[in-house]
Design an enzyme around this catalytic site. Sequence first.
Site, PDB file in Angstrom:
ATOM      1  N   THR A 131       0.817  -1.207   0.000  1.00  0.00           N
ATOM      2  CA  THR A 131       0.000   0.000   0.000  1.00  0.00           C
ATOM      3  C   THR A 131       0.855   1.265   0.000  1.00  0.00           C
ATOM      4  OG1 THR A 131      -1.497   1.251   1.429  1.00  0.00           O
ATOM      5  CG2 THR A 131      -0.110  -0.332   2.524  1.00  0.00           C
ATOM      6  N   ASP A 132       0.252   2.369  -0.452  1.00  0.00           N
ATOM      7  CA  ASP A 132       0.956   3.660  -0.360  1.00  0.00           C
ATOM      8  C   ASP A 132       1.003   4.166   1.088  1.00  0.00           C
ATOM      9  OD1 ASP A 132      -1.739   4.335  -0.082  1.00  0.00           O
ATOM     10  OD2 ASP A 132      -1.754   5.858  -1.657  1.00  0.00           O
ATOM     11  N   GLU A 133       0.204   3.545   1.982  1.00  0.00           N
ATOM     12  CA  GLU A 133       0.148   4.035   3.364  1.00  0.00           C
ATOM     13  C   GLU A 133       1.471   3.828   4.114  1.00  0.00           C
ATOM     14  OE1 GLU A 133      -3.522   3.242   5.468  1.00  0.00           O
ATOM     15  OE2 GLU A 133      -4.605   3.019   3.587  1.00  0.00           O
ATOM     16  N   TYR A 156      -1.906  -0.793  11.007  1.00  0.00           N
ATOM     17  CA  TYR A 156      -2.037  -1.445   9.697  1.00  0.00           C
ATOM     18  C   TYR A 156      -0.834  -1.112   8.811  1.00  0.00           C
ATOM     19  CZ  TYR A 156      -3.325  -1.770   4.743  1.00  0.00           C
ATOM     20  OH  TYR A 156      -3.297  -2.011   3.390  1.00  0.00           O
ATOM     21  N   LYS A 160       2.226  -3.484   7.269  1.00  0.00           N
ATOM     22  CA  LYS A 160       2.505  -3.627   5.834  1.00  0.00           C
ATOM     23  C   LYS A 160       3.945  -3.192   5.528  1.00  0.00           C
ATOM     24  CE  LYS A 160       0.098  -4.665   2.866  1.00  0.00           C
ATOM     25  NZ  LYS A 160      -0.272  -5.993   2.275  1.00  0.00           N
TER      26      LYS A 160
HETATM   27  P1  NAD Z   1      -9.497  -7.642   1.932  1.00  0.00           P
HETATM   28  O1  NAD Z   1      -9.515  -7.347   3.394  1.00  0.00           O
HETATM   29  O2  NAD Z   1     -10.722  -7.397   1.116  1.00  0.00           O
HETATM   30  O3  NAD Z   1      -9.114  -9.179   1.708  1.00  0.00           O
HETATM   31  C1  NAD Z   1      -8.100  -9.807   2.406  1.00  0.00           C
HETATM   32  C2  NAD Z   1      -8.196 -11.306   2.141  1.00  0.00           C
HETATM   33  O4  NAD Z   1      -7.118 -11.929   2.855  1.00  0.00           O
HETATM   34  C3  NAD Z   1      -9.490 -11.936   2.630  1.00  0.00           C
HETATM   35  O5  NAD Z   1      -9.992 -12.833   1.674  1.00  0.00           O
HETATM   36  C4  NAD Z   1      -9.066 -12.662   3.901  1.00  0.00           C
HETATM   37  O6  NAD Z   1      -9.877 -13.796   4.185  1.00  0.00           O
HETATM   38  C5  NAD Z   1      -7.632 -13.046   3.569  1.00  0.00           C
HETATM   39  N1  NAD Z   1      -6.819 -13.245   4.779  1.00  0.00           N
HETATM   40  C6  NAD Z   1      -6.736 -12.433   5.858  1.00  0.00           C
HETATM   41  N2  NAD Z   1      -5.921 -12.958   6.781  1.00  0.00           N
HETATM   42  C7  NAD Z   1      -5.459 -14.122   6.261  1.00  0.00           C
HETATM   43  C8  NAD Z   1      -4.571 -15.127   6.742  1.00  0.00           C
HETATM   44  N3  NAD Z   1      -4.022 -15.059   7.961  1.00  0.00           N
HETATM   45  N4  NAD Z   1      -4.302 -16.189   5.953  1.00  0.00           N
HETATM   46  C9  NAD Z   1      -4.885 -16.296   4.710  1.00  0.00           C
HETATM   47  N5  NAD Z   1      -5.734 -15.392   4.231  1.00  0.00           N
HETATM   48  C10 NAD Z   1      -6.021 -14.313   4.984  1.00  0.00           C
HETATM   49  O7  NAD Z   1      -8.255  -6.843   1.366  1.00  0.00           O
HETATM   50  P2  NAD Z   1      -8.063  -6.120  -0.044  1.00  0.00           P
HETATM   51  O8  NAD Z   1      -8.663  -4.772   0.031  1.00  0.00           O
HETATM   52  O9  NAD Z   1      -8.461  -7.045  -1.127  1.00  0.00           O
HETATM   53  O10 NAD Z   1      -6.490  -5.924  -0.041  1.00  0.00           O
HETATM   54  C11 NAD Z   1      -5.626  -6.882  -0.652  1.00  0.00           C
HETATM   55  C12 NAD Z   1      -4.199  -6.429  -0.471  1.00  0.00           C
HETATM   56  O11 NAD Z   1      -4.021  -5.156  -1.077  1.00  0.00           O
HETATM   57  C13 NAD Z   1      -3.785  -6.277   0.993  1.00  0.00           C
HETATM   58  O12 NAD Z   1      -2.486  -6.767   1.123  1.00  0.00           O
HETATM   59  C14 NAD Z   1      -3.831  -4.770   1.223  1.00  0.00           C
HETATM   60  O13 NAD Z   1      -2.912  -4.388   2.204  1.00  0.00           O
HETATM   61  C15 NAD Z   1      -3.447  -4.245  -0.136  1.00  0.00           C
HETATM   62  N6  NAD Z   1      -4.000  -2.915  -0.439  1.00  0.00           N
HETATM   63  C16 NAD Z   1      -5.351  -2.704  -0.447  1.00  0.00           C
HETATM   64  C17 NAD Z   1      -5.844  -1.439  -0.759  1.00  0.00           C
HETATM   65  C18 NAD Z   1      -7.323  -1.164  -0.821  1.00  0.00           C
HETATM   66  O14 NAD Z   1      -7.707  -0.025  -1.103  1.00  0.00           O
HETATM   67  N7  NAD Z   1      -8.199  -2.133  -0.602  1.00  0.00           N
HETATM   68  C19 NAD Z   1      -4.962  -0.394  -1.047  1.00  0.00           C
HETATM   69  C20 NAD Z   1      -3.583  -0.648  -1.009  1.00  0.00           C
HETATM   70  C21 NAD Z   1      -3.115  -1.923  -0.732  1.00  0.00           C
HETATM   71  P1  TYD Z   2     -10.800   3.779   4.207  1.00  0.00           P
HETATM   72  O1  TYD Z   2     -11.719   3.356   3.111  1.00  0.00           O
HETATM   73  O2  TYD Z   2     -10.931   3.124   5.542  1.00  0.00           O
HETATM   74  O3  TYD Z   2      -9.312   3.647   3.628  1.00  0.00           O
HETATM   75  P2  TYD Z   2      -7.896   4.150   4.262  1.00  0.00           P
HETATM   76  O4  TYD Z   2      -8.098   4.572   5.652  1.00  0.00           O
HETATM   77  O5  TYD Z   2      -7.059   2.922   4.171  1.00  0.00           O
HETATM   78  O6  TYD Z   2      -7.447   5.252   3.368  1.00  0.00           O
HETATM   79  O7  TYD Z   2     -10.970   5.349   4.431  1.00  0.00           O
HETATM   80  C1  TYD Z   2     -10.800   6.259   3.364  1.00  0.00           C
HETATM   81  C2  TYD Z   2     -10.968   7.656   3.918  1.00  0.00           C
HETATM   82  O8  TYD Z   2     -12.320   7.822   4.354  1.00  0.00           O
HETATM   83  C3  TYD Z   2     -10.118   7.917   5.153  1.00  0.00           C
HETATM   84  O9  TYD Z   2      -9.673   9.284   5.124  1.00  0.00           O
HETATM   85  C4  TYD Z   2     -11.076   7.732   6.315  1.00  0.00           C
HETATM   86  C5  TYD Z   2     -12.399   8.156   5.737  1.00  0.00           C
HETATM   87  N1  TYD Z   2     -13.603   7.467   6.283  1.00  0.00           N
HETATM   88  C6  TYD Z   2     -14.690   8.228   6.755  1.00  0.00           C
HETATM   89  O10 TYD Z   2     -14.682   9.471   6.730  1.00  0.00           O
HETATM   90  N2  TYD Z   2     -15.778   7.561   7.248  1.00  0.00           N
HETATM   91  C7  TYD Z   2     -15.841   6.203   7.300  1.00  0.00           C
HETATM   92  O11 TYD Z   2     -16.855   5.652   7.792  1.00  0.00           O
HETATM   93  C8  TYD Z   2     -14.725   5.446   6.792  1.00  0.00           C
HETATM   94  C9  TYD Z   2     -14.736   3.940   6.829  1.00  0.00           C
HETATM   95  C10 TYD Z   2     -13.626   6.122   6.295  1.00  0.00           C
END
Ligand code: NAD
Ligand code: TYD
Length: 349
Positions: A131-133, A156, A160
């Site tokens: 992630t960019d975080e 989190y 990561k």
């Molecule tokens: P998600 O939470 O939707 O899915 C995570 C999946 O991992 C689920 O299917 C869960 O069952 C599985 N999982 C969790 N713990 C596990 C374990 N111990 N063993 C096996 N499986 C396990 O997440 P996502 O949004 O699809 O994110 C996927 C990846 O992308 C993550 O690594 C996240 O950090 C990264 N990412 C996500 C975003 C975003 O906006 N969603 C942005 C940047 C990076």
């Molecule tokens: P989120 O989707 O949780 O992603 P991340 O924190 O990983 O960027 O949140 C996106 C943005 O939205 C973040 O600035 C927090 C804000 N947010 C709200 O204002 N209300 C909400 O209920 C949630 C879940 C997030």
Amino acid sequence: MKKVLITGGAGFIGSNFVNLLMEDRPEYHITVLDKLTYAGNLKNLAKWKDNPHFTFIKADLFDKIKIEEIFQKESFDFVVHFAAESHVDRSITGPEVFLQTNIFGTFYLLESIKKYWSPNSNEKRFLHVSTDEVYGSLGDSGFFTETTPYAPNSPYSASKASSDHLVRAYHHTYNLPVITTNCSNNYGPYHFPEKLIPLMILNCLREKPLPVYGDGKNIRDWLFVKDHCHAILLVLENGRIGESYNIGTRNEKNNLEIVETICKKMDKHFPDKKPHNRLITYVKDRPGHDFRYAIDPSKIEKELGWKPKYDFDSAIQQTIDWYIQNENWWSEILSGEYLKYYQNQYGIN
Ligand code: NAD
Ligand code: TYD
């Protein structure tokens, strides 16, 4: 035929990536490894369950012995590592599982690869999805590049960042064929409704309050999940080993803009319920809330020729339409564990 292991393939981005591979690379064999936490859902993969090119393994990455067994039995060509605990708010109230899955889970994967992949195997690749975080928070200007120093601010992002460092170290020390991608906030179909965009869509549909943290001015750089998945495939097949690639589409919006956009589109779908922005409710800010994330994707654009296919307006519309058409997907989620989480996080049902 390539054998591909996809960890976290039942989650949001992972399942979108499985769909892309099954459709665009029918010659590959896909194995999904997933613990099926609250965020993992086999419904996301239902259409592939009887396909001979698809296998599902329920396993926890924190179970070192099980993970080793899987690598001992099967020789994968590619591993794409999505599995993680992914929600910042949950990491604030319960960080331990983030360390177990994101740090130790990645460590056990790397250890298994070190043990079972022959050294210097040119064809194999471990792609770590991050992630960019990890770069921390930006002020009003500037962008994250691949060389921005790490400065994670939440449990989190710290977990990561830790996993990114381990991946890097296993390449440097043991020559493992790794690549890392760091992307911005994704949105699209199958997104679990604890994150901003799906939460706001579903709360609009159910006429529930739309909880905006703080003043709603925090900025994220929104990436459509299908564009992200194409980028991952490009990096997997053509990226340089040992490198990292930032993925984003120069699409910065503050949270209020996102919520207002969703409300306006909902007004068009359901004019009898407008204006949906009457549901906006300002709530207590997230502790340590990062102000701004913004990705500079020049490296993946220049080196691999990547370009997004979707613009924000049509992709957010596609996303809203998907949730409207897939009530059977989300109605089951909005019970049980979700209700408890929601009550705890927002103090209301
Ligand atoms: P998600 O939470 O939707 O899915 C995570 C999946 O991992 C689920 O299917 C869960 O069952 C599985 N999982 C969790 N713990 C596990 C374990 N111990 N063993 C096996 N499986 C396990 O997440 P996502 O949004 O699809 O994110 C996927 C990846 O992308 C993550 O690594 C996240 O950090 C990264 N990412 C996500 C975003 C975003 O906006 N969603 C942005 C940047 C990076
Ligand atoms: P989120 O989707 O949780 O992603 P991340 O924190 O990983 O960027 O949140 C996106 C943005 O939205 C973040 O600035 C927090 C804000 N947010 C709200 O204002 N209300 C909400 O209920 C949630 C879940 C997030």
